[in-house]
Design a protein around this motif. Structure first.
Motif, PDB file in Angstrom:
ATOM      1  N   PRO A  53      40.101  32.382  33.629  1.00 25.79           N
ATOM      2  CA  PRO A  53      41.515  32.418  33.993  1.00 25.79           C
ATOM      3  C   PRO A  53      41.727  31.956  35.436  1.00 25.79           C
ATOM      4  O   PRO A  53      40.799  31.986  36.248  1.00 25.79           O
ATOM      5  CB  PRO A  53      41.869  33.909  33.855  1.00 25.79           C
ATOM      6  CG  PRO A  53      40.573  34.622  34.094  1.00 25.79           C
ATOM      7  CD  PRO A  53      39.507  33.715  33.548  1.00 25.79           C
ATOM      8  N   LEU A  55      42.886  32.342  39.200  1.00 28.88           N
ATOM      9  CA  LEU A  55      42.831  33.499  40.086  1.00 28.88           C
ATOM     10  C   LEU A  55      44.255  33.988  40.356  1.00 28.88           C
ATOM     11  O   LEU A  55      45.141  33.202  40.667  1.00 28.88           O
ATOM     12  CB  LEU A  55      42.141  33.122  41.400  1.00 28.88           C
ATOM     13  CG  LEU A  55      40.670  32.706  41.288  1.00 28.88           C
ATOM     14  CD1 LEU A  55      40.174  32.152  42.611  1.00 28.88           C
ATOM     15  CD2 LEU A  55      39.814  33.884  40.840  1.00 28.88           C
ATOM     16  N   ARG A  56      44.458  35.296  40.236  1.00 25.51           N
ATOM     17  CA  ARG A  56      45.770  35.893  40.533  1.00 25.51           C
ATOM     18  C   ARG A  56      46.080  35.765  42.017  1.00 25.51           C
ATOM     19  O   ARG A  56      47.196  35.502  42.415  1.00 25.51           O
ATOM     20  CB  ARG A  56      45.785  37.372  40.126  1.00 25.51           C
ATOM     21  CG  ARG A  56      45.644  37.609  38.635  1.00 25.51           C
ATOM     22  CD  ARG A  56      45.669  39.090  38.287  1.00 25.51           C
ATOM     23  NE  ARG A  56      44.692  39.899  39.012  1.00 25.51           N
ATOM     24  CZ  ARG A  56      43.395  40.002  38.722  1.00 25.51           C
ATOM     25  NH1 ARG A  56      42.916  39.314  37.698  1.00 25.51           N
ATOM     26  NH2 ARG A  56      42.597  40.775  39.414  1.00 25.51           N
ATOM     27  N   CYS A  57      45.051  35.973  42.825  1.00 30.39           N
ATOM     28  CA  CYS A  57      45.182  35.846  44.272  1.00 30.39           C
ATOM     29  C   CYS A  57      44.395  34.596  44.656  1.00 30.39           C
ATOM     30  O   CYS A  57      43.172  34.556  44.512  1.00 30.39           O
ATOM     31  CB  CYS A  57      44.599  37.093  44.941  1.00 30.39           C
ATOM     32  SG  CYS A  57      44.748  37.104  46.719  1.00 30.39           S
ATOM     33  N   GLN A 100      38.174  39.426  40.700  1.00 33.02           N
ATOM     34  CA  GLN A 100      39.204  39.008  39.750  1.00 33.02           C
ATOM     35  C   GLN A 100      38.636  38.469  38.436  1.00 33.02           C
ATOM     36  O   GLN A 100      39.391  38.180  37.512  1.00 33.02           O
ATOM     37  CB  GLN A 100      40.083  37.920  40.378  1.00 33.02           C
ATOM     38  CG  GLN A 100      40.833  38.360  41.615  1.00 33.02           C
ATOM     39  CD  GLN A 100      41.691  37.232  42.155  1.00 33.02           C
ATOM     40  OE1 GLN A 100      42.534  36.687  41.436  1.00 33.02           O
ATOM     41  NE2 GLN A 100      41.485  36.878  43.411  1.00 33.02           N
ATOM     42  N   THR A 146      43.492  28.131  42.965  1.00 36.26           N
ATOM     43  CA  THR A 146      43.490  29.192  41.958  1.00 36.26           C
ATOM     44  C   THR A 146      42.416  28.973  40.898  1.00 36.26           C
ATOM     45  O   THR A 146      42.244  29.803  40.022  1.00 36.26           O
ATOM     46  CB  THR A 146      44.869  29.297  41.256  1.00 36.26           C
ATOM     47  OG1 THR A 146      45.186  28.024  40.689  1.00 36.26           O
ATOM     48  CG2 THR A 146      45.952  29.731  42.241  1.00 36.26           C
TER      49      THR A 146
END
Length: 176
Positions: A53, A55-57, A100, A146
């Motif tokens: 996925p 990266l959220r951050c 993450q 990301t």
């Protein structure tokens, strides 16, 4: 701190395993080639992990490209400090991404990248041509990404580029 001590111990064991001293790493070009191949392999293996996925951050990565003319005009100490700054940012990005990523394949590759980058970071701290110690107050040019694969791409480019040329420059001065 115990994690820092563990990393230093693992670095020293890795160094002993390869019988790599700073002089050997600099003077034996086969060793840096080995690390370049390992960086390429890590990048390839993370690409084979199941869809990772975003990266959220976002990871903050150093911009590691350079022109050869600019590089040659810098002192070895300036080059060392620049690489240390790049590695510090890369280590932060890898550590942040590890928190993450739940995928075992991706987490394993990030952990390996972190160990390798940290080994270079610790090794480069042992070299110094100027008085004083390296301080983590540098601000290299950076970008946010990301995609986990960007961390591996940046690491490979750093090893293939700045680190390889830095060790080549040191070898011309240090090796007989």
């Amino acid at each position: 701190s115990p994690p820092g001590l563990l990393l230093l111990t693992s670095f020293l064991l890795h160094v002993k395993e390869d019988r790599a001293s700073p002089t050997r790493l600099v003077c034996d070009s086969r060793l840096i080639q080995k690390y370049i191949v390992e960086a390429k392999d890590m990048e390839k293996r993370v690409g084979q992990c199941q869809a990772l996925p975003a990266l959220r951050c976002p990871a903050v990565l150093p911009l590691v490209d350079f022109t050869f003319q600019q590089w040659k005009s810098k002192s070895n100490e300036t080059k060392r400090r620049e690489i240390l700054c790049d590695l510090a940012l890369l280590l932060g990005a890898a550590a942040g991404a590890q928190g993450q990523v739940s995928d075992e394949c991706g987490a394993r590759q990030l952990s390996q990248l972190y160990r390798h980058a940290n080994s270079f970071f610790l090794l480069l701290q042992t070299f110094s041509w100027e008085a004083g110690h390296w301080e983590q107050s540098c601000s290299p040019h950076s970008m946010e990404q990301t995609h986990i694969s960007s961390i591996f791409l940046t690491y490979r480019q750093l090893v293939q580029g700045k680190l390889r040329f830095f060790f080549y420059d040191l070898a011309t001065v240090s090796c007989k």
